[in-house]
Scaffold this motif. Structure first.
Motif, PDB file in Angstrom:
ATOM      1  N   SER A  16       1.972   5.321 -14.796  1.00  0.00           N
ATOM      2  CA  SER A  16       1.825   3.995 -13.782  1.00  0.00           C
ATOM      3  C   SER A  16       0.543   3.222 -14.217  1.00  0.00           C
ATOM      4  N   HIS A  17      -0.320   4.144 -15.055  1.00  0.00           N
ATOM      5  CA  HIS A  17      -1.648   3.369 -15.495  1.00  0.00           C
ATOM      6  C   HIS A  17      -1.333   2.813 -16.505  1.00  0.00           C
ATOM      7  N   VAL A  18      -0.393   2.902 -17.321  1.00  0.00           N
ATOM      8  CA  VAL A  18       0.068   1.887 -18.565  1.00  0.00           C
ATOM      9  C   VAL A  18       0.751   0.903 -18.319  1.00  0.00           C
ATOM     10  N   VAL A  19       1.577   0.741 -17.041  1.00  0.00           N
ATOM     11  CA  VAL A  19       2.539  -0.486 -16.678  1.00  0.00           C
ATOM     12  C   VAL A  19       1.743  -1.300 -15.590  1.00  0.00           C
ATOM     13  N   THR A  20       1.216  -2.172 -16.040  1.00  0.00           N
ATOM     14  CA  THR A  20      -0.005  -2.698 -14.905  1.00  0.00           C
ATOM     15  C   THR A  20       0.637  -4.304 -14.654  1.00  0.00           C
ATOM     16  N   GLY A  21      -0.265  -4.690 -13.423  1.00  0.00           N
ATOM     17  CA  GLY A  21      -0.291  -6.119 -13.237  1.00  0.00           C
ATOM     18  C   GLY A  21      -1.278  -6.852 -14.212  1.00  0.00           C
ATOM     19  N   THR A  22      -1.508  -8.015 -13.918  1.00  0.00           N
ATOM     20  CA  THR A  22      -2.357  -8.843 -14.858  1.00  0.00           C
ATOM     21  C   THR A  22      -3.814  -8.142 -15.074  1.00  0.00           C
ATOM     22  N   ARG A  23      -4.307  -7.388 -13.795  1.00  0.00           N
ATOM     23  CA  ARG A  23      -5.497  -6.753 -13.834  1.00  0.00           C
ATOM     24  C   ARG A  23      -5.142  -5.325 -13.440  1.00  0.00           C
ATOM     25  N   ALA A  24      -5.960  -4.455 -13.778  1.00  0.00           N
ATOM     26  CA  ALA A  24      -5.438  -3.171 -13.204  1.00  0.00           C
ATOM     27  C   ALA A  24      -6.815  -2.341 -12.980  1.00  0.00           C
ATOM     28  N   LEU A  25      -6.865  -1.576 -12.072  1.00  0.00           N
ATOM     29  CA  LEU A  25      -7.777  -0.335 -11.743  1.00  0.00           C
ATOM     30  C   LEU A  25      -7.331   0.886 -11.504  1.00  0.00           C
ATOM     31  N   ILE A  26      -8.015   1.877 -12.258  1.00  0.00           N
ATOM     32  CA  ILE A  26      -7.844   3.328 -12.062  1.00  0.00           C
ATOM     33  C   ILE A  26      -9.132   3.803 -11.191  1.00  0.00           C
ATOM     34  N   LEU A  27      -8.875   4.351 -10.045  1.00  0.00           N
ATOM     35  CA  LEU A  27      -9.696   5.009  -9.248  1.00  0.00           C
ATOM     36  C   LEU A  27      -9.959   6.434  -8.946  1.00  0.00           C
ATOM     37  N   PRO A  28     -10.629   7.233  -9.908  1.00  0.00           N
ATOM     38  CA  PRO A  28     -10.691   8.533  -9.978  1.00  0.00           C
ATOM     39  C   PRO A  28     -10.950   9.193  -8.546  1.00  0.00           C
ATOM     40  N   PHE A  58       0.898  -1.245  -0.096  1.00  0.00           N
ATOM     41  CA  PHE A  58      -0.116   0.027  -0.096  1.00  0.00           C
ATOM     42  C   PHE A  58       0.970   1.229  -0.010  1.00  0.00           C
ATOM     43  N   TYR A  59       0.997   1.871  -1.174  1.00  0.00           N
ATOM     44  CA  TYR A  59       1.743   3.052  -1.349  1.00  0.00           C
ATOM     45  C   TYR A  59       0.977   4.369  -1.411  1.00  0.00           C
ATOM     46  N   ASN A  73       2.964   8.496  -8.786  1.00  0.00           N
ATOM     47  CA  ASN A  73       3.418   7.997 -10.220  1.00  0.00           C
ATOM     48  C   ASN A  73       4.469   7.082  -9.847  1.00  0.00           C
ATOM     49  N   PHE A  74       4.223   6.080  -9.324  1.00  0.00           N
ATOM     50  CA  PHE A  74       5.266   4.906  -8.492  1.00  0.00           C
ATOM     51  C   PHE A  74       6.221   4.440  -9.616  1.00  0.00           C
ATOM     52  N   VAL A  75       5.625   4.309 -10.958  1.00  0.00           N
ATOM     53  CA  VAL A  75       6.678   3.721 -11.831  1.00  0.00           C
ATOM     54  C   VAL A  75       7.521   4.756 -12.502  1.00  0.00           C
ATOM     55  N   ALA A  76       6.736   6.102 -12.561  1.00  0.00           N
ATOM     56  CA  ALA A  76       8.081   6.975 -13.167  1.00  0.00           C
ATOM     57  C   ALA A  76       8.945   7.586 -11.943  1.00  0.00           C
ATOM     58  N   ALA A  77       8.494   7.441 -10.823  1.00  0.00           N
ATOM     59  CA  ALA A  77       9.183   8.203  -9.799  1.00  0.00           C
ATOM     60  C   ALA A  77      10.373   7.103  -9.333  1.00  0.00           C
TER      61      ALA A  77
END
Length: 759
Positions: free
Chosen positions: A497-509, A161-162, A466-470
């Motif tokens: 980070s929204h386009v480098v995902t696990g098997t499934r992904a959620l974006i929660l606005p 949990f980041y 933006n975990f992936v980029a940071a």
């Protein structure tokens, strides 16, 4: 009228380069701010929104954590604050139709700049296993999916949990409560990548991992040392405090490998004189080599010990321990070694010493230039030694000032977002909620990436950021994220980070700082803690970007209910509907937050207690401040190599890229540039305007390459180079971290420059 987002990615292959500037802010900053605000918000919306930024009845800027004075200006914001607010309050929208037109494979090829320019997210989106397109789903579906995936884990420690620094106190407290009730301390946060070294060093030496100064202390200081920090871009409102200190007689020493316009001259846009003439800030510029700061402060400490009457002996006797061991180490400091490590001239260090000896009240400020090296923690401990020697802790106009980068990163840690929580905090949490928190340590950022890479973590949840980029070692980080079963991002806008995902992904606005937050009990406010331990309310004033948005506290509360079920006795639904109930619980768990609701409701908020600052009380194991002694370290460079630091451009905040210019450094229309000292460039055969690949060298032998960077001859320290992140995070090895803090060593990357074809 607001402008439409760019349809395609702008070409960045031929950046234009001019001479660097020597003054910050002024009319150009005002013009750039107004133009950016108009493009994103339109004129009327921009005026209505900006007049509420950092006001007592308004919202806290989602940018940096610099504090405000009690008396506010009408325009209480800076250029980069305008950019942060405008991007959040933009009228641009990312709808399900956008995702239908742009599959993930398309979005993955876009720049972070283009993604961020598309606008606010509007509905929960799901990327199904095997799919290339995000599709809209209900909130109920999203929370049910999260709950099922978490329940299916073999251990709670398979979840991460980041937290980003933008998260409010209320949301952060709920997230750590949920994680611990679920059964894990895997709570990495953005502090792990920036000021973790500060917290580690200050906790060990002073007993509290926060700065010890207020704005008033800066205003009353006689000497301010700004080391490894560029406030003109990263914390522009700090320049006003430095200007005020200068007007009351303070001297300023800047310690930096690069000359920075904001520290040279500040043209304050709040006053006519400031706009026209401005104020020269730096009295002495020490252009230090990357990683040489520990050696500099160690030698200064040696010279202070050798100067009769320089040490505050009553303070040292009454309030410190470890002095003899420290003094022995300091007296062994060597001039030749220091000059090699720092690249400075002896005369400059001697001048700095004279300025130190003439000042009774000294503040040392620092940022990533000190915290992102292998030896960062000993470096900051040496800064503390320097201040302790002359009694500059717990004295008006003096102290430590680690300048936090994100608006509530300090508050999140105060609320318990930490993978290594103190037992006393867990005891209070358990007593209040009737739970049993895990006592074993969790994952920080680097360890979380390793766990994902190795299959030891399977669900990744991010509250903002933006975990992936940071993160460092981009290819390793992205491969690790793709091994997760589920990745979840609570966000206001699109990012990498929204386009480098696990098997499934959620974006929660989610709601942003600028949005009104109305729950069943009425309009809500949240609270944040600034870089100087001031806690205050933040109230959005704009209608939410979509009727489908949920607040951060609501998202955590509903996730907790879906995961923990009726067995949880925590009143999650109450917390969602009335944030005052969260603050009531915080007041009984976190020291310093007694009577939280009443104090937070006061205009301007309240200041948290700080023992070393308030009464020279040091909450260490001995009850005293600790001198420390550590071997002096500095990076060693093989022949033909440079030491690279990653940094921000002026059109950037953390990983958010607002534009393609770096006005103060003379860079326009491009980000793939590397700043190299002209003499180093000549020795390496790299003309200005040539193109090079940056290749980092690390003991694991893995080639990490960032191709196609334009060489810019620039007055950086000899042997040192600089380039923007996140583009250069690919060069930072995952295992190259600071001792003790485990912070990525992004300011001391050994690189070779290989000529590449002109783009």
């Amino acid at each position: 009228m607001a402008a439409k987002p760019p349809a395609g990615d702008p070409v960045q292959d031929a950046p234009q380069v001019a001479s660097p500037q020597h003054a910050a802010a002024g009319l150009p900053a005002v013009a750039h701010s107004l133009r950016f605000a108009q493009q994103q918000m339109g004129t009327v919306r921009a005026a209505r929104t900006l007049l509420k930024v950092n006001q007592k009845d308004g919202f806290d800027c989602p940018g940096c954590a610099w504090p405000e004075e009690d008396k506010r200006h009408t325009a209480e914001f800076c250029e980069n604050g305008v950019k942060a607010v405008a991007e959040e309050a933009t009228v641009r929208r990312v709808t399900p139709a956008f995702f239908a037109a742009h599959p993930v494979s398309d979005l993955a090829g876009r720049s972070g700049y283009w993604l961020g320019q598309q606008g606010r997210l509007t509905e929960p989106m799901h990327l199904a296993e095997g799919s290339d397109t995000y599709e809209p789903v209900s909130w109920e579906y999203a929370f049910d999916l999260i709950g099922r995936e978490l329940a299916a884990l073999d251990s709670p420690d398979e979840a991460v949990f980041y937290t980003s620094g933008r998260t409010s106190n209320e949301a952060a407290f709920l997230l750590q409560l949920f994680a611990r009730e679920f059964g894990t301390n895997n709570l990495p946060d953005c502090s792990n990548m920036c000021h973790e070294s500060s917290g580690s060093a200050l906790t060990e030496t002073l007993g509290i991992g926060k700065g010890s100064v207020s704005l008033e202390d800066l205003h009353q200081a006689e000497l301010i040392i700004v080391a490894g920090q560029n406030p003109g871009t990263n914390h522009p409102r700090m320049l006003t405090a430095l200007e005020k200190a200068k007007h009351t007689g303070a001297k300023i020493i800047s310690v930096n490998p690069l000359p920075e316009a904001g520290l040279e001259h500040f043209k304050n846009p709040q006053t006519p004189q400031g706009m026209l003439r401005g104020t020269a800030l730096t009295d002495l510029f020490l252009q230090i080599r990357l990683g040489g700061d520990q050696a500099l402060f160690r030698l200064l400490n040696k010279l202070l010990l050798e100067t009769e009457g320089a040490v505050d002996e009553p303070f040292v006797r009454a309030h410190t321990q470890g002095f003899e061991e420290f003094a022995t180490a300091a007296k062994a400091a060597d001039w030749d070694e220091t000059l090699t490590a720092t690249g400075l001239e002896r005369a400059d260090i001697e001048r700095a010493l004279r300025m130190v000896l003439s000042a009774e009240r000294i503040v040392v400020c620092w940022a990533m230039g000190l915290t992102q090296h292998k030896h960062s923690v000993p470096t900051i401990r040496e800064v503390v030694n320097f201040l302790l020697l002359r009694g500059n802790i717990g004295r008006t106009g003096a102290g430590v000032c680690p300048v936090r980068g994100h608006s509530n990163v300090q508050g999140d840690r105060t609320m318990g977002i930490f993978e290594r929580p103190a037992p006393a905090f867990l005891d209070a949490l358990d007593k209040e909620f009737g739970i049993t928190s895990p006592r074993h340590h969790g994952y920080d950022v680097v360890r979380a990436i390793r766990a994902l890479r190795d299959g030891d973590a399977k669900v990744f949840f991010a509250m903002g950021g933006n975990f992936v980029a940071a993160s460092p070692d981009t290819h390793v980080t992205e491969a690790a994220m793709r091994k997760a079963r589920l990745t979840v991002h609570v966000s206001t806008k699109l990012n990498r980070s929204h386009v480098v995902t696990g098997t499934r992904a959620l974006i929660l606005p989610t709601l942003g700082r600028t949005d009104k937050d109305v729950q069943r009990s009425g309009k809500q406010f949240v609270t944040v803690e600034d870089s100087m331990s001031m806690v205050h309310a933040s109230r959005g004033n704009l209608p939410p970007a979509s009727t489908h948005l949920l607040s951060e506290p609501a998202i955590v509360a509903r996730m907790a209910r879906a995961t923990l079920g009726p067995a949880s006795r925590t009143p999650w639904e109450d917390f969602e509907q009335d944030y005052a109930t969260i603050r009531d619980r915080i007041s009984r768990v976190v020291p310093g937050f007694e009577d939280y609701n009443a104090r937070a409701a006061r205009p301007g908020g309240f200041t948290l207690p700080h023992g070393p600052r308030d009464e020279r009380r040091f909450p260490t194991a001995t009850g005293k401040a600790h001198f420390t002694a550590a071997p002096v370290e500095h990076p060693r460079l093989p022949a033909g190599r440079l030491l690279l630091q990653t940094l921000r451009s002026h059109d950037q905040y953390n990983t958010t890229v607002y534009g393609l210019d770096d006005r103060y450094r003379g860079i326009r229309n491009g980000r793939r540039v590397v700043l190299v000292n002209p003499q180093d460039a000549a020795e390496l055969g790299l003309p200005d305007g040539s193109y090079t690949d940056l290749v980092s060298e690390w003991k694991d032998g893995v080639e990490r390459r960032a191709p196609g960077f334009r060489v810019v001859h620039y007055p950086t320290a000899r042997g040192c180079a600089a380039a923007y992140y996140p583009e250069t995070n690919v060069l930072v090895p995952l295992d190259a971290t600071a001792d003790t803090s485990n912070t990525p060593a992004s300011k001391s990357v050994v690189v070779r420059l290989e000529q590449s074809p002109t783009v």
